[in-house]
Design a protein around this motif. Structure first.
Motif, short mmCIF file in Angstrom:
data_model
loop_
_atom_site.label_atom_id
_atom_site.label_comp_id
_atom_site.label_asym_id
_atom_site.label_seq_id
_atom_site.Cartn_x
_atom_site.Cartn_y
_atom_site.Cartn_z
N LYS A 109 77.34 125.28 -64.52
CA LYS A 109 78.54 124.54 -64.10
C LYS A 109 79.53 125.52 -63.50
O LYS A 109 79.62 126.66 -63.92
CB LYS A 109 79.13 123.88 -65.35
N LEU A 111 83.60 125.65 -62.98
CA LEU A 111 84.89 125.03 -63.29
C LEU A 111 85.98 125.76 -62.52
O LEU A 111 85.92 126.98 -62.36
CB LEU A 111 85.18 125.15 -64.79
N TRP A 115 91.49 125.02 -65.56
CA TRP A 115 90.46 124.14 -66.10
C TRP A 115 91.05 123.27 -67.20
O TRP A 115 92.07 123.60 -67.77
CB TRP A 115 89.29 124.95 -66.64
N SER A 116 90.38 122.17 -67.49
CA SER A 116 90.80 121.37 -68.63
C SER A 116 89.91 121.76 -69.81
O SER A 116 88.73 122.06 -69.63
CB SER A 116 90.67 119.88 -68.34
N ALA A 118 88.74 119.90 -72.06
CA ALA A 118 87.65 118.92 -72.19
C ALA A 118 86.49 119.27 -71.27
O ALA A 118 85.32 119.19 -71.67
CB ALA A 118 88.17 117.51 -71.90
N ASP A 119 86.79 119.66 -70.03
CA ASP A 119 85.72 120.03 -69.08
C ASP A 119 84.98 121.28 -69.56
O ASP A 119 83.75 121.37 -69.45
CB ASP A 119 86.30 120.29 -67.68
N GLU A 122 82.78 120.30 -72.57
CA GLU A 122 81.67 119.47 -72.09
C GLU A 122 80.63 120.33 -71.38
O GLU A 122 79.43 120.14 -71.55
CB GLU A 122 82.19 118.36 -71.18
N ALA A 123 81.09 121.26 -70.55
CA ALA A 123 80.17 122.13 -69.81
C ALA A 123 79.32 122.95 -70.78
O ALA A 123 78.10 123.08 -70.59
CB ALA A 123 80.94 123.06 -68.87
N SER A 126 76.91 120.48 -72.78
CA SER A 126 75.78 119.99 -71.96
C SER A 126 74.84 121.13 -71.61
O SER A 126 73.63 120.94 -71.54
CB SER A 126 76.30 119.28 -70.70
#
Length: 132
Positions: A109, A111, A115-116, A118-119, A122-123, A126
């Protein structure tokens, strides 16, 4: 057996502090959180961690750093540690560099700063799930 490591690489100490705090809040004591201020530092940290028979499972790396840029660093890491989940964090990477690291280092990923949280989480989640 010691806990796996998440390594954050950025030349800005405030970014490293922020990443470490967000990761610790999200994942608690499940991992060790290491930081390095440039790619050369990070490669030394990787050698030390490997010498301790501990696994680095995620690397979150800035792109624009003094010395070696993040794309080149992640490609080097991939050649030695292909299973590590790689996340590029950048304020200014060019599309060519991002495309190159996707192909040559299996980038999970990219970003963009700022960045957030949450992102970021999540990255990593995942990435861990897909490399599981």
């Amino acid at each position: 057996m010691s806990k796996p490591v998440i390594l954050c690489v950025d030349d800005e100490p405030i970014v490293l502090e922020s990443l470490r705090a967000q990761l610790r809040e999200a994942f608690g004591d499940a991992y060790y959180y290491e930081v390095a201020q440039d790619a050369d530092d990070a490669l030394e940290v990787l050698d030390e961690i490997q010498a301790e028979n501990t696994d680095v499972i995620v690397i979150v790396s800035d792109w624009l750093m003094p010395g070696m840029k993040g794309d080149e660093f992640l490609i080097k890491v991939h050649q030695r540690f292909p299973k590590v989940v790689k996340v590029l964090l950048t304020g200014q990477a060019d599309e060519t560099a991002i495309a190159r690291v996707k192909v040559e280092a299996n980038l999970h990923k990219c970003l963009f700063k700022p960045w957030s949280e949450a992102d970021l989480i999540e990255a990593i989640q995942s990435g861990l799930a897909s490399h599981g």
